[in-house]
Write a protein that holds these residues in place. Structure first.
Motif, PDB file in Angstrom:
ATOM      1  N   LEU A 127       4.562  60.803  -5.986  1.00 16.84           N
ATOM      2  CA  LEU A 127       3.821  60.065  -4.986  1.00 16.84           C
ATOM      3  C   LEU A 127       3.953  58.733  -5.574  1.00 16.84           C
ATOM      4  O   LEU A 127       4.258  57.582  -4.664  1.00 16.84           O
ATOM      5  N   LEU A 128       3.417  58.195  -6.678  1.00 15.17           N
ATOM      6  CA  LEU A 128       3.085  56.859  -7.226  1.00 15.17           C
ATOM      7  C   LEU A 128       4.306  56.091  -7.326  1.00 15.17           C
ATOM      8  O   LEU A 128       4.467  54.985  -6.822  1.00 15.17           O
ATOM      9  N   PRO A 129       5.437  56.460  -7.922  1.00 15.27           N
ATOM     10  CA  PRO A 129       6.743  55.611  -8.093  1.00 15.27           C
ATOM     11  C   PRO A 129       7.252  55.318  -6.552  1.00 15.27           C
ATOM     12  O   PRO A 129       7.707  54.215  -6.316  1.00 15.27           O
ATOM     13  N   GLU A 134       8.185  51.505  -2.049  1.00  8.42           N
ATOM     14  CA  GLU A 134       8.115  51.369  -0.728  1.00  8.42           C
ATOM     15  C   GLU A 134       6.930  50.478   0.048  1.00  8.42           C
ATOM     16  O   GLU A 134       7.342  50.305   1.366  1.00  8.42           O
ATOM     17  N   THR A 135       5.785  50.512  -0.597  1.00  9.37           N
ATOM     18  CA  THR A 135       4.745  49.883   0.247  1.00  9.37           C
ATOM     19  C   THR A 135       4.404  48.282  -0.515  1.00  9.37           C
ATOM     20  O   THR A 135       4.939  47.975  -1.702  1.00  9.37           O
ATOM     21  N   GLY A 136       3.609  47.578  -0.058  1.00 14.78           N
ATOM     22  CA  GLY A 136       3.078  46.367  -0.288  1.00 14.78           C
ATOM     23  C   GLY A 136       1.932  46.618  -1.389  1.00 14.78           C
ATOM     24  O   GLY A 136       1.715  47.674  -1.716  1.00 14.78           O
ATOM     25  N   PRO A 137       1.126  45.660  -1.542  1.00 14.98           N
ATOM     26  CA  PRO A 137       0.097  45.483  -2.702  1.00 14.98           C
ATOM     27  C   PRO A 137      -1.032  46.576  -2.200  1.00 14.98           C
ATOM     28  O   PRO A 137      -1.584  47.383  -3.107  1.00 14.98           O
ATOM     29  N   GLU A 138      -1.488  46.614  -0.974  1.00 18.09           N
ATOM     30  CA  GLU A 138      -2.227  47.333  -0.568  1.00 18.09           C
ATOM     31  C   GLU A 138      -2.028  48.964  -0.829  1.00 18.09           C
ATOM     32  O   GLU A 138      -2.899  49.760  -1.335  1.00 18.09           O
ATOM     33  N   GLY A 139      -0.696  49.353  -0.273  1.00 14.96           N
ATOM     34  CA  GLY A 139      -0.243  50.829  -0.555  1.00 14.96           C
ATOM     35  C   GLY A 139      -0.265  50.891  -2.168  1.00 14.96           C
ATOM     36  O   GLY A 139      -0.332  52.106  -2.427  1.00 14.96           O
ATOM     37  N   ARG A 140       0.425  49.918  -2.856  1.00 13.43           N
ATOM     38  CA  ARG A 140       0.263  50.261  -4.395  1.00 13.43           C
ATOM     39  C   ARG A 140      -0.929  50.706  -4.845  1.00 13.43           C
ATOM     40  O   ARG A 140      -1.259  51.394  -5.745  1.00 13.43           O
ATOM     41  N   ALA A 141      -2.010  49.985  -4.419  1.00 17.04           N
ATOM     42  CA  ALA A 141      -3.508  50.038  -5.096  1.00 17.04           C
ATOM     43  C   ALA A 141      -3.828  51.507  -4.565  1.00 17.04           C
ATOM     44  O   ALA A 141      -4.412  52.047  -5.345  1.00 17.04           O
ATOM     45  N   ILE A 142      -3.607  51.780  -3.454  1.00 14.88           N
ATOM     46  CA  ILE A 142      -3.859  53.178  -3.035  1.00 14.88           C
ATOM     47  C   ILE A 142      -3.331  54.198  -3.630  1.00 14.88           C
ATOM     48  O   ILE A 142      -3.665  55.191  -4.229  1.00 14.88           O
ATOM     49  N   ALA A 143      -2.047  54.163  -3.925  1.00 11.66           N
ATOM     50  CA  ALA A 143      -1.152  55.003  -4.643  1.00 11.66           C
ATOM     51  C   ALA A 143      -1.819  55.322  -6.220  1.00 11.66           C
ATOM     52  O   ALA A 143      -1.868  56.225  -6.630  1.00 11.66           O
ATOM     53  N   LEU A 190       1.330  48.131 -16.035  1.00 14.46           N
ATOM     54  CA  LEU A 190       0.955  49.195 -15.523  1.00 14.46           C
ATOM     55  C   LEU A 190       1.321  50.676 -16.344  1.00 14.46           C
ATOM     56  O   LEU A 190       0.578  51.655 -16.602  1.00 14.46           O
ATOM     57  N   LEU A 191       2.639  50.550 -16.721  1.00 15.82           N
ATOM     58  CA  LEU A 191       3.000  51.768 -17.827  1.00 15.82           C
ATOM     59  C   LEU A 191       1.977  51.900 -18.874  1.00 15.82           C
ATOM     60  O   LEU A 191       1.743  52.945 -19.063  1.00 15.82           O
ATOM     61  N   VAL A 192       1.753  50.864 -19.538  1.00 14.84           N
ATOM     62  CA  VAL A 192       0.860  50.683 -20.625  1.00 14.84           C
ATOM     63  C   VAL A 192      -0.518  51.320 -20.291  1.00 14.84           C
ATOM     64  O   VAL A 192      -0.844  52.358 -20.954  1.00 14.84           O
ATOM     65  N   LEU A 193      -0.945  50.954 -19.164  1.00 13.40           N
ATOM     66  CA  LEU A 193      -2.295  51.336 -18.776  1.00 13.40           C
ATOM     67  C   LEU A 193      -2.270  53.011 -18.499  1.00 13.40           C
ATOM     68  O   LEU A 193      -3.069  53.637 -18.863  1.00 13.40           O
TER      69      LEU A 193
END
Length: 803
Positions: A127-129, A134-143, A190-193
């Motif tokens: 679901l993460l990638p 496909e989503t904006g900053p808010e959707g990315r944070a949720i993901a 994000l990958l490093v984290l």
């Protein structure tokens, strides 16, 4: 040639080995057996299976929420497909949970669970990638939040089975990293984290698994300890008379064992939930003051929640009185509140009975059953302890049986013991309940009345007592009349303390015996003066023995047919520096009582043997040896030394012994007398006929002479002399039959001498012939006189010889 690894490779292998061992502790116990580790795996598997429904439910809610939140996103077909797969995986894992949650896990089932949950983790991580692209900053944070939460939550939930937990974390992290790197751009941070988060989460999973494993190991050890304690307690109850007891916080019995039920005399079902205190109290039907005190102590400890140890209670089970020793402590919870009591009970009946018996032996005379000296002293001390208003009144009567030693020596110690038991029985029949009777030792008894009686009351009391004692009694086929001398003292009239009262009674008893026995005397102050005089005289006697104030007198012994002197009897005299000449009947008994007779007897033997060498060599010399010397000194060595130092031939020495000396320690005395005979010393039996000796002893003991006591000789020639004459005749005939010489003492007139000679008495002595003479006069008499004739008191010597 074998090649060795380089050091760096050896260090690497060592580090890897230690790391492997540390990691393995997360899912097994390296020191445990395969069976134990299989049991651990089973518990790990069940722990995961038990919480699997929770994780599955949350895993079903999340995709539904994502589908609702992102239904307008492009590529909606991906979400529909993804949701369908998640639901399918949910159903598959739910089927596994329903089918295998109660079964013991095999390796295949563990692998099946690992694969299914790993696949679920891959689906969730996909679901993460998708949302990042496909989503904006808010959707990315949720993901990012959903995926990281799933990684951490799943890893923690599945950590009891570390293989599943690590697989879940690695699967989600790997899928997230790969998908983000492939399908998105510009997310290096994000990958490093994510990579760092993956490493830390895996470490957390392993640490949680290690903690869970440590808990399993600790639980196993605790179970083992409980089993061991249970076995020990079971063995304890099976093989000892002790029993365990436990109550709840209300004091009611619980966990009643068979041994506990047997101890209480009820079934385990009857005892369950019954109050412990009430049970113990029900076993005390007839409570004494001491029993009630024991029960109050038990109630006090239980009510106060204070532990106790070896608290003794008396109970009665099956009509048998027993004693229990109880030890217990309160059971508390984590907050310190008392939840009940747990303890152990021991049947100490045998130990208690031994203590009671020891107390009885310490306080009662084992022969007669009356109080002994120890209890009497304590009783008397307690009576006089409180002297706030002066000494308490009391009357003490000290009794000493007359002639008990003679009876004991003649009839034997068993008969003497039987006599003492009978005396105690008769005394009990006279005393009241508030009065005390005790045996102080030997033949000495005491009666204490806790009030000061009048002398008239005491006289009536003693008349009843003497009448009871003198009732005829058969002992060893002999009719015995028991008589006693009594000394009486009063408190506070005569004494103010227990010690003083005993002392004044002892002085009164001594006066009673001096008065002729079979009587009683009340203490008076003059007795104290006499006792002090007696002690003073004893001290002077010790000094006189050292200062040579003693001297020997000699009374001739004559042949009754020829009248010639055949020997002398040595008699000691004391020339006191201030009191003048003291007769032997004043100081010899004193020496006997004090034990001074032993050194005095040794001195006499040495002195007599030395002075006998100054007398004609054909004359014998008789020396009295007391019974105390036979028991307290080496008579044979004393005689042997005296003969050697003086040079006196042994055949000239005659040792005179009394009947009481023969009867006491007969075997020892017989051995001594035979030793004297072997030395050549002759033995004479003094005062024959006055004691209780058996005639058979005359055949047993090595004797040479029998002396007829002066008490029989004094009666000869009087109107009522028939009895004494008959006794004298019997003694002479007995001596002739045993081939023994006879000598009569105390001859004072011609009539007595003629009668004794006519019945066959061989020798005599007495004032008719001569009084005891100093050495020089004895020498002169024995060297100038060939025959003995009546004594002239004024001249102090024998008159001229007569035909």
């Amino acid at each position: 040639m074998l090649s060795r690894k380089p050091l760096w490779e050896q260090d690497r292998d060592s580090v890897l080995k230690r790391l492997s061992q540390a990691l393995s502790r997360s899912w097994k116990d390296p020191s445990a057996s395969h069976e134990t580790n299989d049991a651990y795996r089973s518990q790990q598997y069940r722990a995961v299976m038990n919480q699997l429904p929770v994780s599955l439910a949350s895993g079903l809610i999340v995709p539904i929420a994502v589908l609702v939140l992102f239904r307008d996103a492009s590529n909606a077909w991906f979400l529909d497909t993804w949701t369908s797969l998640i639901i399918g995986m949910f159903l598959l894992n739910l089927w596994d949970w329903r089918s295998y949650r109660f079964d013991d896990p095999s390796k295949s089932r563990v692998w099946r669970l690992t694969v299914h949950l790993t696949a679920a983790g891959v689906l969730y991580a996909a679901l993460l990638p998708f949302l990042l692209r496909e989503t904006g900053p808010e959707g990315r944070a949720i993901a990012v939040g959903i995926v990281t939460a799933f990684i951490a939550t799943g890893g923690w939930l599945y950590s009891p089975l570390p293989r599943v937990g690590v697989a879940w974390v690695v699967a989600m992290c790997s899928t997230s990293l790969i998908g983000t790197a492939v399908f998105t751009e510009g997310h290096i941070v994000l990958l490093v984290l994510l990579a760092y988060y993956c490493i830390m989460t895996v470490g957390g999973v392993l640490l949680a698994a290690r903690t869970f494993m440590d808990g399993l190991i600790a639980q196993t050890e605790a179970d083992h300890q409980r089993q061991l304690v249970g076995l020990l307690l079971h063995d304890f109850e099976e093989h000892t008379s002790d029993w365990l007891w436990e109550t709840d916080k209300y004091g009611n019995m619980r966990h009643v064992s068979a041994s506990l039920a047997e101890a209480f005399g009820h079934s385990a079902e009857e005892l369950q939930k019954m109050p412990f205190i009430a049970l113990v109290a029900s076993l005390m039907p007839e409570q004494t003051a001491k029993d009630r005190e024991m029960l109050f102590d038990l109630e006090g400890h239980l009510a106060g929640n204070t532990p106790f140890r070896d608290l003794v209670v008396a109970v009665q089970v099956s009509d048998t009185k027993s004693w229990w020793s109880l030890t217990a402590k309160p059971l508390t919870n984590n907050s310190g509140q008392v939840e009940g009591w747990r303890g152990v009970g021991s049947d100490i009946t045998i130990l208690r009975q031994r203590e009671i018996e020891m107390t009885r032996l310490a306080n009662f005379d084992s022969l007669t059953g009356v109080a002994n000296r120890h209890q009497f002293n304590n009783h008397l001390a307690a009576h006089f302890a409180d002297q706030t208003n002066g000494a308490k009144p009391g009357t003490l009567m000290l009794l000493d049986l007359d002639d008990f030693k003679t009876i004991n020596d003649s009839l034997g110690h068993a008969a003497g013991d039987e006599l003492l038991v009978e005396v105690a029985t008769r005394l009990r029949s006279v005393v009241r309940k508030d009065e005390m009777i005790a045996r102080l030792g030997g033949d000495e008894f005491v009666i204490f009345v806790p009030e000061e009686l009048s002398k008239q009351d005491v006289e009536k009391y003693l008349q009843r007592l003497q009448a009871r004692l003198t009732d005829p009694w058969n002992l060893a086929d002999n009719q015995i009349e028991v008589r006693a001398s009594v000394g009486v003292g009063f408190a506070p009239g005569d004494a103010q303390s227990a010690e003083q009262l005993l002392r004044v009674c002892d002085m009164a008893l001594y006066a009673s015996k001096e008065a002729g026995r079979d009587t009683y005397r009340f203490f008076d102050p003059s007795m104290d003066a006499r006792v002090k005089d007696k002690l003073s005289l004893l001290g002077d006697l010790r000094i006189g023995l050292d200062n040579a104030d003693l001297l020997m007198h000699y009374q001739p012994q004559v042949d009754m047919d020829t009248g010639s002197i055949v020997g002398f009897e040595a008699l000691v005299r004391w020339q006191h520096p201030t009191r003048g000449m003291i007769p032997p009947d004043h100081f010899i008994p004193l020496a006997e009582e004090s034990g001074l007779i032993v050194p005095l007897g040794t001195w006499i033997m040495n002195r007599v043997c030395k002075e006998a060498m100054l007398l004609p060599s054909h004359l014998s010399i008789a020396v009295n040896v007391s019974g105390r010397q036979f028991t307290d000194s080496d008579v044979l060595q004393i005689v042997r030394d005296a003969l050697r130092h003086s040079g006196l031939p042994s055949h000239r020495l005659v040792v005179e012994v009394t009947e009481s000396s023969l009867m006491a320690n007969t075997e020892t005395t017989q051995g001594i007398l035979r030793g004297l005979r072997q030395m050549g010393v002759r033995v004479a039996l003094d005062d024959f006929g006055t004691g209780y000796s058996s005639l058979s002893y005359l055949r047993t003991f090595p004797l040479d002479k029998i002396k007829i006591d002066r008490s029989f000789v004094n009666s000869l020639g009087q109107r009522d002399d028939s009895e004494s004459a008959a006794i004298a005749v019997a003694i002479v005939q007995l001596a002739e039959a045993l081939r023994l010489e006879t000598i009569a003492e105390g001859i004072e007139n011609i009539g007595q001498a003629e009668l004794l000679r006519s019945i066959g008495c061989t020798h005599g002595q007495g004032y008719l012939y001569a009084k005891p003479l100093p050495l020089q006069e004895a020498i002169e008499l024995s060297s100038t006189t060939s025959a003995a004739i009546p004594f002239d008191p004024e001249a102090g010597r024998l008159l001229a010889s007569q035909p």
